[in-house]
Design a protein around this motif. Structure first.
Motif, PDB file in Angstrom:
ATOM      1  N   ALA A  49      54.915  21.099  60.952  1.00 36.90           N
ATOM      2  CA  ALA A  49      53.421  21.849  61.180  1.00 36.90           C
ATOM      3  C   ALA A  49      52.702  20.263  62.052  1.00 36.90           C
ATOM      4  O   ALA A  49      52.102  20.628  63.042  1.00 36.90           O
ATOM      5  CB  ALA A  49      52.760  21.557  60.035  1.00 36.90           C
ATOM      6  N   VAL A  50      53.103  19.333  61.360  1.00 44.85           N
ATOM      7  CA  VAL A  50      52.657  17.901  62.090  1.00 44.85           C
ATOM      8  C   VAL A  50      53.434  17.791  63.364  1.00 44.85           C
ATOM      9  O   VAL A  50      52.622  17.398  64.490  1.00 44.85           O
ATOM     10  CB  VAL A  50      52.604  16.766  61.266  1.00 44.85           C
ATOM     11  CG1 VAL A  50      52.088  15.456  61.870  1.00 44.85           C
ATOM     12  CG2 VAL A  50      51.926  17.017  59.899  1.00 44.85           C
ATOM     13  N   GLN A  51      54.585  17.870  63.548  1.00 46.61           N
ATOM     14  CA  GLN A  51      55.149  17.487  64.737  1.00 46.61           C
ATOM     15  C   GLN A  51      54.990  18.590  65.673  1.00 46.61           C
ATOM     16  O   GLN A  51      55.230  18.232  66.874  1.00 46.61           O
ATOM     17  CB  GLN A  51      56.823  17.362  64.432  1.00 46.61           C
ATOM     18  CG  GLN A  51      57.147  16.273  63.463  1.00 46.61           C
ATOM     19  CD  GLN A  51      58.624  15.928  63.125  1.00 46.61           C
ATOM     20  OE1 GLN A  51      59.206  16.987  63.078  1.00 46.61           O
ATOM     21  NE2 GLN A  51      59.144  14.806  63.349  1.00 46.61           N
ATOM     22  N   ARG A  52      54.734  19.698  65.630  1.00 47.66           N
ATOM     23  CA  ARG A  52      54.519  20.638  66.431  1.00 47.66           C
ATOM     24  C   ARG A  52      53.321  20.153  67.436  1.00 47.66           C
ATOM     25  O   ARG A  52      53.191  20.502  68.488  1.00 47.66           O
ATOM     26  CB  ARG A  52      54.312  22.046  66.045  1.00 47.66           C
ATOM     27  CG  ARG A  52      55.577  23.025  65.848  1.00 47.66           C
ATOM     28  CD  ARG A  52      55.405  24.251  65.310  1.00 47.66           C
ATOM     29  NE  ARG A  52      56.755  24.906  65.163  1.00 47.66           N
ATOM     30  CZ  ARG A  52      57.577  25.491  65.488  1.00 47.66           C
ATOM     31  NH1 ARG A  52      57.075  25.709  67.018  1.00 47.66           N
ATOM     32  NH2 ARG A  52      58.847  25.738  65.398  1.00 47.66           N
ATOM     33  N   VAL A  53      52.321  19.978  66.487  1.00 44.47           N
ATOM     34  CA  VAL A  53      50.858  19.438  67.239  1.00 44.47           C
ATOM     35  C   VAL A  53      51.202  17.945  67.973  1.00 44.47           C
ATOM     36  O   VAL A  53      50.766  17.892  68.984  1.00 44.47           O
ATOM     37  CB  VAL A  53      49.564  19.388  66.404  1.00 44.47           C
ATOM     38  CG1 VAL A  53      49.205  20.809  65.797  1.00 44.47           C
ATOM     39  CG2 VAL A  53      49.878  18.669  65.447  1.00 44.47           C
ATOM     40  N   ALA A  54      52.126  17.145  67.561  1.00 45.28           N
ATOM     41  CA  ALA A  54      52.273  15.841  68.022  1.00 45.28           C
ATOM     42  C   ALA A  54      53.039  15.954  69.223  1.00 45.28           C
ATOM     43  O   ALA A  54      52.774  15.150  70.160  1.00 45.28           O
ATOM     44  CB  ALA A  54      53.081  14.909  67.062  1.00 45.28           C
ATOM     45  N   MET A  55      53.852  16.949  69.419  1.00 49.39           N
ATOM     46  CA  MET A  55      54.672  17.038  70.435  1.00 49.39           C
ATOM     47  C   MET A  55      54.001  17.439  71.902  1.00 49.39           C
ATOM     48  O   MET A  55      54.453  17.135  72.902  1.00 49.39           O
ATOM     49  CB  MET A  55      56.044  17.806  70.392  1.00 49.39           C
ATOM     50  CG  MET A  55      55.838  19.392  70.332  1.00 49.39           C
ATOM     51  SD  MET A  55      57.156  20.277  69.732  1.00 49.39           S
ATOM     52  CE  MET A  55      56.716  21.956  70.303  1.00 49.39           C
ATOM     53  N   SER A  56      52.863  18.183  71.766  1.00 54.58           N
ATOM     54  CA  SER A  56      52.059  18.734  72.892  1.00 54.58           C
ATOM     55  C   SER A  56      50.930  17.954  72.933  1.00 54.58           C
ATOM     56  O   SER A  56      49.913  18.602  73.553  1.00 54.58           O
ATOM     57  CB  SER A  56      51.956  20.124  72.848  1.00 54.58           C
ATOM     58  OG  SER A  56      51.779  20.587  71.577  1.00 54.58           O
ATOM     59  N   ASP A  57      50.671  16.859  72.562  1.00 52.95           N
ATOM     60  CA  ASP A  57      49.161  16.077  72.350  1.00 52.95           C
ATOM     61  C   ASP A  57      49.581  14.982  73.163  1.00 52.95           C
ATOM     62  O   ASP A  57      50.151  13.832  72.871  1.00 52.95           O
ATOM     63  CB  ASP A  57      49.143  15.748  70.931  1.00 52.95           C
ATOM     64  CG  ASP A  57      47.486  15.035  70.937  1.00 52.95           C
ATOM     65  OD1 ASP A  57      47.066  14.580  71.868  1.00 52.95           O
ATOM     66  OD2 ASP A  57      46.882  15.294  69.706  1.00 52.95           O
ATOM     67  N   ASP A  58      48.651  14.733  74.455  1.00 52.16           N
ATOM     68  CA  ASP A  58      48.871  13.764  75.354  1.00 52.16           C
ATOM     69  C   ASP A  58      48.223  12.444  74.735  1.00 52.16           C
ATOM     70  O   ASP A  58      48.063  11.474  75.661  1.00 52.16           O
ATOM     71  CB  ASP A  58      48.642  14.110  76.636  1.00 52.16           C
ATOM     72  CG  ASP A  58      47.066  14.606  76.838  1.00 52.16           C
ATOM     73  OD1 ASP A  58      46.354  14.436  75.929  1.00 52.16           O
ATOM     74  OD2 ASP A  58      46.864  15.271  78.086  1.00 52.16           O
ATOM     75  N   ARG A  59      47.629  12.434  73.681  1.00 48.46           N
ATOM     76  CA  ARG A  59      47.094  11.172  73.144  1.00 48.46           C
ATOM     77  C   ARG A  59      48.146  10.378  72.458  1.00 48.46           C
ATOM     78  O   ARG A  59      47.790   9.428  71.861  1.00 48.46           O
ATOM     79  CB  ARG A  59      45.952  11.590  72.163  1.00 48.46           C
ATOM     80  CG  ARG A  59      44.755  12.103  73.051  1.00 48.46           C
ATOM     81  CD  ARG A  59      43.737  12.691  71.899  1.00 48.46           C
ATOM     82  NE  ARG A  59      44.130  13.661  71.280  1.00 48.46           N
ATOM     83  CZ  ARG A  59      43.602  14.283  70.023  1.00 48.46           C
ATOM     84  NH1 ARG A  59      42.277  13.574  69.657  1.00 48.46           N
ATOM     85  NH2 ARG A  59      44.228  15.059  69.365  1.00 48.46           N
ATOM     86  N   VAL A  60      49.068  11.138  72.060  1.00 48.05           N
ATOM     87  CA  VAL A  60      50.317  10.476  71.460  1.00 48.05           C
ATOM     88  C   VAL A  60      51.464   9.820  72.406  1.00 48.05           C
ATOM     89  O   VAL A  60      51.695  10.343  73.558  1.00 48.05           O
ATOM     90  CB  VAL A  60      50.963  11.547  70.658  1.00 48.05           C
ATOM     91  CG1 VAL A  60      52.134  11.284  69.725  1.00 48.05           C
ATOM     92  CG2 VAL A  60      49.790  12.077  69.727  1.00 48.05           C
ATOM     93  N   GLN A  61      51.994   8.786  71.757  1.00 52.35           N
ATOM     94  CA  GLN A  61      53.142   8.256  72.658  1.00 52.35           C
ATOM     95  C   GLN A  61      54.302   9.091  73.103  1.00 52.35           C
ATOM     96  O   GLN A  61      54.586  10.020  72.284  1.00 52.35           O
ATOM     97  CB  GLN A  61      53.780   7.200  71.699  1.00 52.35           C
ATOM     98  CG  GLN A  61      52.881   6.187  71.081  1.00 52.35           C
ATOM     99  CD  GLN A  61      52.695   4.762  71.970  1.00 52.35           C
ATOM    100  OE1 GLN A  61      53.369   4.709  73.135  1.00 52.35           O
ATOM    101  NE2 GLN A  61      51.677   4.081  71.728  1.00 52.35           N
ATOM    102  N   PRO A  62      54.565   8.981  74.347  1.00 53.39           N
ATOM    103  CA  PRO A  62      55.786   9.852  74.923  1.00 53.39           C
ATOM    104  C   PRO A  62      56.965   9.976  74.055  1.00 53.39           C
ATOM    105  O   PRO A  62      57.561  11.002  73.960  1.00 53.39           O
ATOM    106  CB  PRO A  62      56.014   9.234  76.287  1.00 53.39           C
ATOM    107  CG  PRO A  62      54.777   8.644  76.639  1.00 53.39           C
ATOM    108  CD  PRO A  62      54.065   8.112  75.470  1.00 53.39           C
ATOM    109  N   LEU A  63      57.374   8.656  73.364  1.00 53.98           N
ATOM    110  CA  LEU A  63      58.494   8.707  72.667  1.00 53.98           C
ATOM    111  C   LEU A  63      58.361   9.601  71.180  1.00 53.98           C
ATOM    112  O   LEU A  63      59.316  10.208  70.889  1.00 53.98           O
ATOM    113  CB  LEU A  63      59.107   7.292  72.302  1.00 53.98           C
ATOM    114  CG  LEU A  63      60.113   7.084  71.593  1.00 53.98           C
ATOM    115  CD1 LEU A  63      61.475   7.515  72.310  1.00 53.98           C
ATOM    116  CD2 LEU A  63      60.530   5.495  71.253  1.00 53.98           C
ATOM    117  N   VAL A  64      57.175   9.433  70.823  1.00 53.67           N
ATOM    118  CA  VAL A  64      56.983  10.361  69.815  1.00 53.67           C
ATOM    119  C   VAL A  64      57.035  11.829  69.884  1.00 53.67           C
ATOM    120  O   VAL A  64      57.490  12.413  69.130  1.00 53.67           O
ATOM    121  CB  VAL A  64      55.572   9.870  68.897  1.00 53.67           C
ATOM    122  CG1 VAL A  64      55.187  10.663  67.778  1.00 53.67           C
ATOM    123  CG2 VAL A  64      55.301   8.296  68.645  1.00 53.67           C
TER     124      VAL A  64
END
Ligand SMILES: [Fe+2]
Ligand SMILES: [Fe+2]
Length: 335
Positions: free
Chosen positions: A180-195
C-alpha cells in the motif's frame, strides 16, 4: 475452482479455491516474464536530492501533528529518510522470516510440483529484495534499525515450527501493508527517484507473492479445524497490533532532535496516523475477514486496536493516502 464453507461467528463464509498447480503455473510464467535484478536494473550511482522526501509526507508518522508543523522542510525530509530505513529494516527481517518459512514448507513437499517450484521462485525474489533494501540502506549512510530482542530471538525459530496458516496470514499482512505504501511512493514526484525505482520493483514482484499467499491461505483455512484456526487467528491479530511500532521504530525521532518517547506517543495518538494505518491494513484485514480469520475472538482484538476500516475514515489525498479529517467520505471511495 471448488468452494468450501468456513464456519464463523458471523455465519458461514463460502471460500473459492483455485487449482493449486494452475495458480502456480500462472505465477511462474509471470515471474519469467517480469523479474528484476536490482544489481543491474537499478542506477545505484545516482545521488539523492536533498530537497526530496524518502516517503510521501502523508505516510510519515508525525504528519499533521503539532510536532510536524514546527519542523523545517529539511527536518521533515530527514525524518522520512529514517522512517524509510526503519521500514526497510523491518522489511528485510520479515523477508528472512518468510524465506525460512517457505523453505520449511518446501522441505516437507514434493519438488516436482509447480507450487513448490513457485515457492522456490518466491524465495529467490525475496533474496533479491533483501539484497536491494540492504544496498539502499547502505547508500543512505544510515545503520539499519535492528529488531528488538524478543523478535530477534523468536525469528530464529521461523521455518521450524510455524503452522502454514499463521505463516501465510502474517506474510499477507506484511506484504499488503508494504505494498500500500510503496504503490503511492512509486508514483509520487515529491519522493526520491531511487526510492520510487526500488518501490516499483518491489510492488511488481510482490503482486505475485500476494496472489500466492491469498490462495495458500484459503487452502489452509479450509483444512484447519475451527478451534485451531481461532487460536492462530488471535495470534495473527497480535502480529497486526505489534506491526506498527516495528515498522516505524521510536528511535527514528531522535534523528531530528525529538524526544523519542514523546514523539512516539504523539504519532500513536494522531488521528491522521491511525487513519493511515487503517488505510494501509485495509486490504489485508478485508481479505482476512472474508475468509474467516478475523471473526469472533480475533475480531474483538482487532476492533479494540482501531485498526479495522470504518465508514468514518478521512478523505484521501490525491495519492490515495488519508489526508484530512472528513467525517463523511470513505477511504475506499477514492479507489
Ligand atoms: Fe519482498
Ligand atoms: Fe514477498
Amino acid at each position: 475452482m471448488t468452494t468450501t464453507l468456513v464456519r464463523c461467528a458471523d455465519g458461514d463464509h463460502t471460500v473459492e479455491l483455485r487449482d493449486r498447480e494452475r495458480v502456480a503455473e500462472r505465477l511462474l510464467k509471470a515471474s519469467a516474464r517480469k523479474s528484476y535484478d536490482p544489481e543491474v536494473d537499478v542506477d545505484w550511482s545516482a545521488p539523492f536530492d536533498p530537497e526530496l522526501f524518502y516517503l510521501p509526507p502523508e505516510a510519515v508518522s508525525l504528519y499533521e501533528t503539532p510536532l510536524w508543523d514546527r519542523m523545517t522542510h529539511e527536518e521533515r525530509v530527514e525524518l522520512s529518510r529514517h522512517e524509510l530505513v526503519s521500514m526497510l529494516s523491518f522489511g528485510i527481517w520479515s523477508e528472512i522470516m518468510l524465506m525460512k518459512g517457505l523453505l520449511g514448507h518446501v522441505y516437507r513437499a514434493d519438488p516436482t510440483t509447480r507450487h513448490v517450484a513457485y515457492a522456490l521462485t518466491e524465495t529467490a525474489d525475496e533474496c533479491r529484495h533483501s539484497t536491494m533494501f540492504g544496498r539502499f540502506i547502505g547508500k543512505t549512510g544510515l545503520r539499519p534499525y535492528r529488531m528488538a530482542w524478543p523478535e530477534f530471538q523468536i525469528g530464529k525459530l521461523a521455518g521450524l515450527v510455524d503452522p502454514p496458516m499463521a505463516m501465510f496470514a502474517a506474510v499477507l499482512l506484511v506484504e499488503e501493508v508494504t505494498d500500500a505504501v510503496q504503490r503511492v511512493a512509486m508514483s509520487d514526484d515529491r519522493v526520491q527517484p531511487l526510492v520510487r525505482t526500488i518501490s516499483r520493483i518491489h510492488v511488481t514482484e510482490e503482486a505475485r507473492h500476494i496472489s500466492y499467499a491469498r490462495e495458500e491461505l484459503k487452502r489452509q483455512v479450509a483444512r484447519t479445524p475451527r478451534p485451531l484456526r481461532r487460536v492462530q487467528a488471535s495470534g495473527i491479530a497480535g502480529v497486526g497490533i505489534r506491526m506498527a511500532p516495528r515498522l516505524t521504530r521510536p528511535a527514528v525521532y531522535a534523528a531530528v532532535g525529538l524526544d523519542p518517547r514523546m514523539a512516539y506517543r504523539t504519532a500513536k495518538s494522531s488521528p491522521h496516523r491511525q487513519a493511515t494505518l487503517r488505510w494501509a491494513f485495509r486490504r489485508a484485514t478485508g481479505f482476512l475477514t472474508e475468509i474467516g480469520i478475523i471473526e469472533g475472538p480475533s475480531a474483538r482484538i482487532w476492533r479494540r486496536t482501531g485498526m479495522l476500516s470504518t465508514t468514518d475514515s478521512p478523505a484521501p489525498a490525491p495519492n490515495g493516502l488519508p489526508h484530512r479529517q472528513h467525517p463523511t467520505q470513505r477511504m475506499d471511495e477514492a479507489e
